[in-house]
Design an enzyme around this catalytic site. Structure first.
Site, PDB file in Angstrom:
ATOM      1  N   ARG A  86      74.917 -50.265 -23.105  1.00  0.00           N
ATOM      2  CA  ARG A  86      73.707 -49.870 -22.968  1.00  0.00           C
ATOM      3  C   ARG A  86      72.868 -51.008 -23.726  1.00  0.00           C
ATOM      4  NH1 ARG A  86      73.351 -51.086 -27.320  1.00  0.00           N
ATOM      5  NH2 ARG A  86      73.820 -49.882 -29.115  1.00  0.00           N
TER       6      ARG A  86
ATOM      7  N   GLU B 294      65.374 -48.914 -33.204  1.00  0.00           N
ATOM      8  CA  GLU B 294      66.763 -49.181 -33.719  1.00  0.00           C
ATOM      9  C   GLU B 294      66.907 -48.772 -35.193  1.00  0.00           C
ATOM     10  OE1 GLU B 294      69.117 -50.110 -31.816  1.00  0.00           O
ATOM     11  OE2 GLU B 294      67.998 -51.967 -31.385  1.00  0.00           O
ATOM     12  N   HIS B 295      67.912 -48.390 -35.531  1.00  0.00           N
ATOM     13  CA  HIS B 295      68.510 -47.557 -36.632  1.00  0.00           C
ATOM     14  C   HIS B 295      67.387 -46.124 -36.848  1.00  0.00           C
ATOM     15  CE1 HIS B 295      71.692 -50.065 -38.115  1.00  0.00           C
ATOM     16  NE2 HIS B 295      71.129 -51.022 -37.363  1.00  0.00           N
TER      17      HIS B 295
ATOM     18  N   ASP C 129      68.051 -43.397 -34.812  1.00  0.00           N
ATOM     19  CA  ASP C 129      68.821 -42.264 -34.019  1.00  0.00           C
ATOM     20  C   ASP C 129      69.355 -41.358 -35.009  1.00  0.00           C
ATOM     21  OD1 ASP C 129      71.000 -44.190 -34.510  1.00  0.00           O
ATOM     22  OD2 ASP C 129      71.925 -43.535 -32.657  1.00  0.00           O
TER      23      ASP C 129
ATOM     24  N   GLY D 270      81.906 -56.189 -28.861  1.00  0.00           N
ATOM     25  CA  GLY D 270      81.408 -56.686 -30.270  1.00  0.00           C
ATOM     26  C   GLY D 270      80.162 -57.462 -29.783  1.00  0.00           C
TER      27      GLY D 270
ATOM     28  N   SER E   3      77.439 -51.323 -26.976  1.00  0.00           N
ATOM     29  CA  SER E   3      78.198 -50.254 -26.794  1.00  0.00           C
ATOM     30  C   SER E   3      79.363 -49.811 -25.778  1.00  0.00           C
ATOM     31  CB  SER E   3      77.287 -49.140 -26.383  1.00  0.00           C
ATOM     32  OG  SER E   3      76.132 -48.933 -27.462  1.00  0.00           O
ATOM     33  N   SER E   4      80.264 -51.137 -25.942  1.00  0.00           N
ATOM     34  CA  SER E   4      81.437 -50.983 -25.412  1.00  0.00           C
ATOM     35  C   SER E   4      82.252 -49.869 -25.678  1.00  0.00           C
ATOM     36  CB  SER E   4      82.203 -52.293 -25.498  1.00  0.00           C
ATOM     37  OG  SER E   4      82.416 -52.699 -26.976  1.00  0.00           O
TER      38      SER E   4
ATOM     39  N   ASP F 207      73.934 -44.271 -28.232  1.00  0.00           N
ATOM     40  CA  ASP F 207      74.933 -45.273 -27.408  1.00  0.00           C
ATOM     41  C   ASP F 207      75.655 -44.178 -26.397  1.00  0.00           C
ATOM     42  OD1 ASP F 207      74.126 -46.932 -29.176  1.00  0.00           O
ATOM     43  OD2 ASP F 207      76.216 -47.242 -30.127  1.00  0.00           O
TER      44      ASP F 207
ATOM     45  N   TYR G  78      76.692 -50.439 -42.015  1.00  0.00           N
ATOM     46  CA  TYR G  78      76.087 -49.275 -41.179  1.00  0.00           C
ATOM     47  C   TYR G  78      76.141 -48.004 -42.132  1.00  0.00           C
ATOM     48  CZ  TYR G  78      74.771 -46.486 -37.376  1.00  0.00           C
ATOM     49  OH  TYR G  78      74.342 -45.570 -36.328  1.00  0.00           O
TER      50      TYR G  78
HETATM   51  C1  GLA Z   1      74.830 -48.638 -33.452  1.00  0.00           C
HETATM   52  C2  GLA Z   1      75.028 -47.217 -33.556  1.00  0.00           C
HETATM   53  C3  GLA Z   1      73.733 -46.377 -32.746  1.00  0.00           C
HETATM   54  C4  GLA Z   1      72.479 -46.809 -33.432  1.00  0.00           C
HETATM   55  C5  GLA Z   1      72.527 -48.342 -33.468  1.00  0.00           C
HETATM   56  C6  GLA Z   1      71.265 -48.894 -34.185  1.00  0.00           C
HETATM   57  O1  GLA Z   1      74.772 -49.256 -31.847  1.00  0.00           O
HETATM   58  O2  GLA Z   1      76.112 -46.639 -32.563  1.00  0.00           O
HETATM   59  O3  GLA Z   1      73.988 -45.085 -32.951  1.00  0.00           O
HETATM   60  O4  GLA Z   1      72.224 -46.335 -34.830  1.00  0.00           O
HETATM   61  O5  GLA Z   1      73.735 -48.959 -34.036  1.00  0.00           O
HETATM   62  O6  GLA Z   1      70.093 -48.601 -33.545  1.00  0.00           O
END
Ligand code: GLA
Length: 405
Positions: free
Chosen positions: A45, A51-52, A54, A142, A146-147, A192, A242
């Site tokens: 995706r 971003e950050h 969820d 990487g 979202s691999s 993701d 994270y």
């Molecule tokens: C990574 C996490 C997601 C999300 C993003 C930041 O991809 O797997 O759940 O928190 O970072 O938006």
């Protein structure tokens, strides 16, 4: 066209899922001596904005991309009856084996995602049985695309077919998220896995991460294209950034007396600034502002207000860079180069996408100018960093599915 530019073309445009499936079927048969019984595909995706947010019960606005993990599976010929799963990776050229009754959550390697998903099925009372699996991926590893979620969701989709069970797609996303938490040790949000499981062709997903429901928003303006550019760097070495951000958000919410930062508005936060130390305040300001920007961007996109969408994307990047501190010089250079080209040169907006510390930026650009823009940004990036960027375009793709023979 020489063979080099043909190869570059294949990188830039969507690789054919059919060809990938044919390749995996063939290799499966070579490796395991019998045709695959099931083949599943699940996409990576890219997040347009949000971003950050969820894991703060907020909103995100991603799309599934035309890059898939494909996994083929079948029952071993000699039914040793021991419930062992043998899995081979075309990407890594490695094969591993593990018994279903000993999944070892603490062991971290590329099979963690698969073992974690198997654990989720067992938890739901579904026993996968002995299996041979072969995995292939077109999702850059990487790259913040979202691999790992794609691998989890592809595995879950294959196990559904193999065990003749059908999970609710949101439950499937949750199962995969838990696999990521417990087997990969990454306390991610739901974005993701949700995107990979529920992606829809031509649609963005406006996901409410509190209710875990999504509104499908069409991305159907033919004059707009999604361009993804990879910095090809990854700075997060320990993986501690994270979880640290996540716990700072939880702390801020606790201090403000709300269940999650979703429950605070920018106005509330400004009024209560003194209740947070400066660092927590900046973290919260990013999240609260980003949730607001995401909702505004979804509306602006639906109204075709591209200048506003672009402005919100740049504001998102600045906030991730300055307040949330999850960008890096390479991501900043890519976004700056995109911004320098600007709307006159066909760039609507750009920002880092995914967790940060490297990986990709996402840009909205005018159709027909994608390659010229990618080349220009790539040249500038090489000049300023010495690193080769890679780019591709994508349309919103179909989420996880079983490939019918
Ligand atoms: C990574 C996490 C997601 C999300 C993003 C930041 O991809 O797997 O759940 O928190 O970072 O938006």
């Amino acid at each position: 066209m020489n063979s080099d530019s043909h190869a570059a073309d294949e990188q830039f445009l969507a690789p054919s899922l059919n060809e990938q499936v044919t390749k995996v079927r063939r290799s499966y048969e070579d490796l395991f001596g019998a045709p695959a019984e099931w083949v599943a595909a699940a996409p990576g995706r890219v997040n347009l904005i949000g971003e950050h947010t969820d894991y703060n019960a907020g909103f995100v606005f991603p799309l599934a991309i035309e890059r898939y993990v494909v996994i083929a599976g079948g029952r071993p010929a000699t039914a040793a009856g021991d419930g062992r799963i043998r899995v081979s990776s075309m990407l890594l050229g490695q094969t591993a084996e593990f018994p279903v009754e000993r999944l070892e959550p603490q062991r971290r390697d590329w099979t963690s995602y698969i073992r974690g998903v198997v654990a989720g099925f067992l938890e739901r009372g579904v026993t996968p049985g002995a299996l041979n699996l072969l995995v292939d991926s077109q999702v850059p590893l990487g790259g913040g695309l979202s691999s790992s979620a794609a691998l989890e969701v592809a595995t879950a989709t294959l196990l559904e077919a193999a065990t003749k069970t059908q999970l609710d797609p949101v439950d499937k996303a949750r199962l995969c998220q838990k696999a990521e938490h417990q087997y990969a040790g990454m306390p991610c949000g739901i974005m993701d896995q949700f995107s990979s499981a529920l992606g829809a062709p031509g649609k963005l997903l406006l996901i409410d991460c509190r209710t875990e429901t999504a509104e499908l928003v069409a991305l159907d303006d033919p004059s707009v294209a999604v361009l993804v550019i990879n910095t090809n760097v990854k700075h997060e070495l320990t993986g501690s950034e994270y979880p640290e951000r996540r716990s700072q958000c939880e702390q801020a919410a606790r201090l403000l007396g709300v269940p999650a930062l979703r429950d605070v508005s920018t106005r509330d936060l400004e009024g209560r600034k003194s209740e947070l130390d400066p660092l927590l305040y900046r973290r919260a300001r990013h999240v609260v502002g980003e949730i607001e920007r995401t909702l505004q961007a979804a509306k602006a996109l639906q109204a075709g207000d591209w200048p506003l969408v672009g402005q919100l994307m740049y504001a998102s990047h600045a906030s991730l860079r300055d307040d949330y501190e999850v960008s890096c010089p390479e991501l900043d250079v890519l976004v700056e180069l995109a911004q320098e080209i600007g709307s006159g040169g066909g760039v609507i907006g750009a920002r880092m996408t995914g967790g940060g510390f490297g990986g990709c930026i996402v840009a909205l650009v005018r159709s027909g100018r994608e390659r010229e823009i990618a080349d220009r940004i790539g040249r500038g990036y090489k000049q300023r960093t010495g690193i080769e960027a890679t780019a591709f375009v994508t349309r919103p793709a179909r989420g996880a599915h079983i490939i019918q023979p």
